[in-house]
Design an enzyme around this catalytic site. Structure first.
Site, short mmCIF file in Angstrom:
data_model
loop_
_atom_site.label_atom_id
_atom_site.label_comp_id
_atom_site.label_asym_id
_atom_site.label_seq_id
_atom_site.Cartn_x
_atom_site.Cartn_y
_atom_site.Cartn_z
N GLU A 289 0.85 -1.19 0.00
CA GLU A 289 0.00 0.00 0.00
C GLU A 289 0.88 1.23 0.00
O GLU A 289 1.84 1.32 0.77
CB GLU A 289 -0.90 0.05 1.24
CG GLU A 289 -1.89 -1.09 1.39
CD GLU A 289 -2.69 -0.97 2.69
OE1 GLU A 289 -2.81 0.15 3.23
OE2 GLU A 289 -3.17 -2.01 3.17
N GLU A 341 -13.79 4.94 -0.18
CA GLU A 341 -14.64 4.04 0.59
C GLU A 341 -15.25 4.81 1.75
O GLU A 341 -14.59 5.06 2.75
CB GLU A 341 -13.81 2.86 1.11
CG GLU A 341 -13.20 2.00 0.02
CD GLU A 341 -12.26 0.96 0.60
OE1 GLU A 341 -12.75 -0.04 1.15
OE2 GLU A 341 -11.03 1.16 0.51
N LYS A 344 -15.40 3.46 5.64
CA LYS A 344 -14.22 3.13 6.43
C LYS A 344 -14.23 3.87 7.76
O LYS A 344 -14.81 4.94 7.89
CB LYS A 344 -12.94 3.50 5.66
CG LYS A 344 -12.61 2.59 4.50
CD LYS A 344 -11.22 2.87 3.96
CE LYS A 344 -10.15 2.42 4.93
NZ LYS A 344 -8.79 2.66 4.39
N GLU A 352 -9.31 8.99 5.80
CA GLU A 352 -9.36 7.55 5.54
C GLU A 352 -10.35 7.18 4.44
O GLU A 352 -10.19 6.16 3.78
CB GLU A 352 -9.72 6.79 6.82
CG GLU A 352 -8.53 6.38 7.66
CD GLU A 352 -7.56 5.50 6.90
OE1 GLU A 352 -7.95 4.40 6.47
OE2 GLU A 352 -6.41 5.91 6.73
#
Length: 509
Positions: A289, A341, A344, A352
């Site tokens: 990542e 997303e 999250k 985030e």
């Protein structure tokens, strides 16, 4: 894994000029470096996460088509979601599936459970659902996700290696051991040092990491690490901002004869030194990542995300390597992440939910050359949106009693862009109310009652988006209205920059 300043009109022109110059330099470098990287051993993949509500989640088939259109040949999943794996079958995309940390204890203690997991999540998609040409190309299984993270206080670390042993034996019994490799994505906090050459694994992890790396090496698996210069910048007010990027730094780190001009190389070589300290200095390394968010913090924005990600791609595909591994880039680099997303956790920060190079609906946030043959990111096709309508604060009503309604809306829907550092932080009190109302309204699939709020809400057909603050329209999961043009993602400033970027590309081509 783990404050917006007021933009005065007098600074807008200067900001545009500076940003345009930055884009010019970055775009020119991207074309030159990325197109010369065909012989590079590094490959760019993406992380595909699924923590989004039904109105903010594209179908797996649409996402696989998005990956194929952008010539992305490697994808990393955080679980073994059947719908995602079925969509990936026959696509030719190489896949890393994940096992959540919460499963490690059971897999470590039960070989039959490991056998069942391999049957259900590997054999089924590789050998059991049709001819080989339609199989899923699963290459790796990520056993846990950052299980050695300091904040976990050691709760998972004793299960990792026993789980891997059981899974490896299960794969041998299923005759998959030569096809699929087990790996463990580690957070960069697994190692530490004042300068890269002093890199060492945390003392309490030294024996565990030695055993793990021996296991990886004996089975031909790479070491996977997640590196986030953004988090270093976000968590330390003294961290030099230019050191987080790849354009050089006025605060380089000197380590003997080696000089580090960016945090990525410094972090990477700290791991190289740590591996060397336990006898595996040549261990192949994959970046599981790495990325930069576009919202939710002062330093999280479209400009910074594009400059970081393009700089990273140029750096990796340019075969630069690092001072301790000159000319040897990471085996693979998985950008975090493919899509935003909005479900999250925000415990690490409001950013985030905003790591995607694409927005939740598969629309590219900024021009990015992945080095895959396309000069730009290509948008998702045939996305089905809910109708073009929004829920806003009723201008004819007294809004003094709105606090509880906003609290309810934002406890269920995503309002992170309203907070300090977010793209919607400066839209005013009524704007905040409207944004919260609309977020909840879209989450509820535009149910008319979900815009009531005791009469304080009102449905409108006029897009209330303000500047960079985008009021979203959800995705339909039942074949709603098809909209060839999605709701606007970019502000006038961003559109101007994109236009300039395209002009530069045409002129220099």
């Amino acid at each position: 894994m783990a404050a917006v300043e007021t933009h005065k009109s007098s600074s807008a022109a200067a900001a545009l000029i500076c940003f345009a110059a930055l884009v010019f330099i970055s775009s020119t470098a991207a074309t030159a470096l990325v197109e010369s990287s065909s012989s590079s051993s590094g490959t760019i993949g993406v992380n595909w996460g699924t923590l989004a509500s039904h109105t903010h989640r594209l179908s797996p088939s649409t996402i696989v088509n998005l990956l194929k259109d952008n010539k992305i040949h490697k994808v990393k999943l955080f679980d073994a979601d059947p719908s995602s794996l079925e969509a990936l079958m026959g696509s030719g995309i190489q896949v890393m599936v994940g096992i959540p940390n919460e499963m490690l204890s059971l897999l470590a203690s039960s070989p039959p459970t490991a056998d069942m997991w391999v049957r259900q999540n590997l054999s089924r998609y590789i050998t059991g659902l049709g001819p080989k040409s339609s199989a899923a190309d699963i290459r790796y299984v990520a056993v846990g996700n950052e299980p050695f993270l300091t904040s976990y206080s050691g709760q998972f670390q004793s299960y990792v290696l026993p789980a891997m042993v059981n899974l490896q034996q299960a794969m041998v019994r299923a005759n998959l051991q030569s096809i699929v490799k087990l790996v463990v994505p580690c957070n960069a906090d697994a190692y530490e040092a004042n300068v890269p050459s002093q890199g060492a694994f945390r003392p309490e992890l030294t024996q565990i990491m030695t055993d793990l790396v021996q296991f990886l090496n004996s089975n031909g698996s790479p070491f996977i690490v997640n590196i986030y210069p953004f988090l270093s910048l976000y968590g330390n007010s003294d961290f030099p901002q230019d050191y987080a990027f790849f354009e050089g730094s006025s605060h380089p780190v000197t380590d003997g004869q080696n000089v580090y001009y960016n945090a990525f190389d410094g972090n990477f070589d700290t791991l190289v030194a740590a591996l060397n300290r336990i006898g595996f200095g040549q261990m192949p390394i994959v970046i599981g990542e790495v990325g930069w968010p576009t919202d939710g913090a002062v330093s999280a924005n479209l400009t910074a995300a594009r400059v970081f990600n393009q700089g990273l791609i140029n750096h990796v595909l340019g075969n630069k390597g690092t001072p301790l591994r000159p000319g040897v880039p990471p085996m693979d680099v998985y950008l975090f992440s493919l899509l935003d997303e909005e479900a999250k956790s925000v415990l690490p920060g409001n950013f985030e939910r905003h790591w995607g190079i694409f927005s939740f609906d598969g629309q590219a946030k900024y021009p990015l050359n992945l080095g895959m043959g396309n000069r730009f990111l290509k948008n998702a096709k045939e996305v089905m949106y809910l109708p073009s309508r929004w829920c806003v604060a009723n201008p004819s009503r007294d809004l003094s009693a709105v606090a509880n309604h906003m609290k309810l809306a934002c406890s269920l829907a995503d309002c992170t862009t309203l907070n300090f550092g977010g793209s919607c932080n400066g839209i005013g009190a009524k704007g905040n109310i409207s944004y919260a109302f609309n977020s909840y309204y879209q989450l509820q699939k535009q149910n008319s009652q979900s815009c009531d709020f005791d009469g304080l809400g009102l449905v409108t057909f006029l897009d209330p988006s303000i500047g960079d603050c985008r009021f979203l329209v959800g995705i339909s999961d039942i074949g709603g209205s098809f909209r060839a043009q999605p709701p606007p993602i970019l502000s006038c400033l961003s559109v101007s920059v994109v236009a300039l970027w395209m002009y530069i590309y045409v002129v220099l081509s």
